[in-house]
Scaffold this motif. Sequence first.
Motif, PDB file in Angstrom:
ATOM      1  N   ARG A 247       0.870  -1.185   0.000  1.00 36.09           N
ATOM      2  CA  ARG A 247       0.000   0.000   0.000  1.00 36.09           C
ATOM      3  C   ARG A 247       0.896   1.221   0.000  1.00 36.09           C
ATOM      4  O   ARG A 247       1.626   1.453   0.965  1.00 36.09           O
ATOM      5  CB  ARG A 247      -0.889  -0.003   1.235  1.00 36.09           C
ATOM      6  CG  ARG A 247      -1.779  -1.212   1.318  1.00 36.09           C
ATOM      7  CD  ARG A 247      -2.629  -1.215   2.593  1.00 36.09           C
ATOM      8  NE  ARG A 247      -3.103  -2.575   2.829  1.00 36.09           N
ATOM      9  CZ  ARG A 247      -2.926  -3.237   3.957  1.00 36.09           C
ATOM     10  NH1 ARG A 247      -2.311  -2.681   4.975  1.00 36.09           N
ATOM     11  NH2 ARG A 247      -3.386  -4.460   4.083  1.00 36.09           N
ATOM     12  N   SER A 248       0.838   1.947  -1.103  1.00 37.23           N
ATOM     13  CA  SER A 248       1.770   3.050  -1.272  1.00 37.23           C
ATOM     14  C   SER A 248       1.202   4.078  -2.233  1.00 37.23           C
ATOM     15  O   SER A 248       0.373   3.757  -3.090  1.00 37.23           O
ATOM     16  CB  SER A 248       3.098   2.508  -1.822  1.00 37.23           C
ATOM     17  OG  SER A 248       3.921   3.532  -2.273  1.00 37.23           O
ATOM     18  N   ALA A 249       1.686   5.297  -2.117  1.00 36.97           N
ATOM     19  CA  ALA A 249       1.332   6.350  -3.069  1.00 36.97           C
ATOM     20  C   ALA A 249       2.100   6.187  -4.379  1.00 36.97           C
ATOM     21  O   ALA A 249       1.847   6.902  -5.334  1.00 36.97           O
ATOM     22  CB  ALA A 249       1.618   7.719  -2.458  1.00 36.97           C
ATOM     23  N   TRP A 250       3.045   5.249  -4.420  1.00 39.10           N
ATOM     24  CA  TRP A 250       3.875   5.003  -5.600  1.00 39.10           C
ATOM     25  C   TRP A 250       3.325   3.795  -6.351  1.00 39.10           C
ATOM     26  O   TRP A 250       3.625   2.648  -5.992  1.00 39.10           O
ATOM     27  CB  TRP A 250       5.325   4.736  -5.185  1.00 39.10           C
ATOM     28  CG  TRP A 250       5.939   5.858  -4.414  1.00 39.10           C
ATOM     29  CD1 TRP A 250       5.969   6.002  -3.060  1.00 39.10           C
ATOM     30  CD2 TRP A 250       6.615   6.989  -4.949  1.00 39.10           C
ATOM     31  NE1 TRP A 250       6.625   7.151  -2.722  1.00 39.10           N
ATOM     32  CE2 TRP A 250       7.029   7.782  -3.871  1.00 39.10           C
ATOM     33  CE3 TRP A 250       6.906   7.408  -6.249  1.00 39.10           C
ATOM     34  CZ2 TRP A 250       7.721   8.972  -4.042  1.00 39.10           C
ATOM     35  CZ3 TRP A 250       7.597   8.590  -6.419  1.00 39.10           C
ATOM     36  CH2 TRP A 250       7.995   9.358  -5.323  1.00 39.10           C
TER      37      TRP A 250
END
Length: 104
Positions: free
Chosen positions: A54-57
């Motif tokens: 889970r990441s913004a990337w």
Amino acid sequence: MMEAVLSNADHPEYGVVTIPFPIPREQFDHCIELVEALEIGNASAKDCNVDEIRSAWPVLNRLEGKVVNLDELDYLAKRLDSFDIGEAAQFQAVSYTHLRAHET
């Protein structure tokens, strides 16, 4: 900040653990205990199966299903957190270009 759901690929029956990255200093010992209970997290081995990230990337989603080194993933997260807006844009552009080149 990101989170990774990690497991032991050789022993899925051990379950999973969700670890925040970069690992906060005050949670480091606890996180290490959690991964060690799954018999993963060796400092010199790629032994952590990434079940979910889970990441913004978005490019990091490519790690799902891969076996990684815990320390290297923590280092990557620290580096990504340190990026300014220009560095983040450059990383995204290079990642996208690299992925597109390998899709053809």
